[in-house]
Write a protein that holds these residues in place. Structure first.
Motif, short mmCIF file in Angstrom:
data_model
loop_
_atom_site.label_atom_id
_atom_site.label_comp_id
_atom_site.label_asym_id
_atom_site.label_seq_id
_atom_site.Cartn_x
_atom_site.Cartn_y
_atom_site.Cartn_z
N TYR A 30 0.92 -0.85 0.34
CA TYR A 30 -0.04 -0.13 0.15
C TYR A 30 0.80 1.61 0.37
CZ TYR A 30 -4.60 -2.36 1.78
OH TYR A 30 -5.72 -3.40 1.00
N GLN A 33 2.09 1.94 -3.24
CA GLN A 33 1.08 1.84 -4.32
C GLN A 33 1.50 0.48 -5.55
OE1 GLN A 33 -1.80 3.21 -4.55
NE2 GLN A 33 -1.54 3.08 -2.57
N ASN A 34 1.96 -0.55 -4.94
CA ASN A 34 3.11 -1.50 -5.69
C ASN A 34 1.98 -2.93 -5.68
OD1 ASN A 34 4.54 -2.25 -8.27
ND2 ASN A 34 5.94 -3.22 -6.02
N PHE A 57 -3.08 -2.72 -11.10
CA PHE A 57 -2.83 -2.10 -9.28
C PHE A 57 -3.37 -2.22 -8.63
CE2 PHE A 57 -1.94 -0.35 -13.82
CZ PHE A 57 -1.42 0.50 -14.09
N VAL A 58 -3.09 -0.88 -7.57
CA VAL A 58 -3.47 -1.40 -6.48
C VAL A 58 -5.29 -1.37 -5.76
CG1 VAL A 58 -4.38 -0.55 -4.01
CG2 VAL A 58 -2.09 -0.09 -4.91
N SER A 59 -6.23 -0.60 -6.73
CA SER A 59 -7.25 -0.57 -7.46
C SER A 59 -8.52 -2.24 -8.21
CB SER A 59 -7.63 0.61 -8.20
OG SER A 59 -7.06 0.51 -9.36
#
Length: 139
Positions: A30, A33-34, A57-59
């Motif tokens: 987190y 963001q990886n 992606f995190v999303s």
């Protein structure tokens, strides 16, 4: 002043399994963001969390978690969340409790440090094997 970083864990590692076969491994960082992902290319894409994606992606991970949850619009959602020991609809928290188990398939999520099998988390699998699951006790 509130430290918002306290609400964000630094890393989350989990495996996606189909029955007891690991079909994907994910490490979500987190703070940077990886997302690092390995997916078994011999498994049908329908079971994989991110089929065909070169970059995750995190999303994408958060969307995957939500896809493994009960719907936000479920009747009496507050009561269901309460039964899980949760106050708010947060897909990551829900999946940590339910392991992303859906009745329609045998895909589930095992988080780092857990030593669980499909029979431990999936009531349908346990019933089909002729033994009871401790699924409800883990909730």
């Amino acid at each position: 002043m509130m430290n918002y970083k306290a609400f964000i864990s630094s890393a989350l590692q989990f495996e996606v399994l189909e029955h007891d076969q690991v079909i994907a491994k994910v490490k979500l960082d987190y703070s940077n963001q990886n997302v690092d992902v390995w997916q078994d290319d011999k498994v049908s894409p329908v079971f994989l969390p991110f089929p065909g994606k070169k970059k995750v992606f995190v999303s994408d991970v958060l969307d995957y978690f939500e896809s493994r949850c009960l719907p936000r619009t479920r009747h009496h959602i507050g009561k269901v969340l309460h039964s899980l020991g949760l106050r708010d609809y947060v897909p990551t928290d829900i999946v940590k409790k339910t392991h992303g188990v859906l009745y329609d398939d045998y895909v589930w999520i095992r988080f780092s440090g857990e030593e669980l099998t499909c029979a431990d988390v999936h009531p349908r699998f346990a019933g089909e094997q002729g033994f009871s699951s401790n699924f409800c006790e883990q909730q």
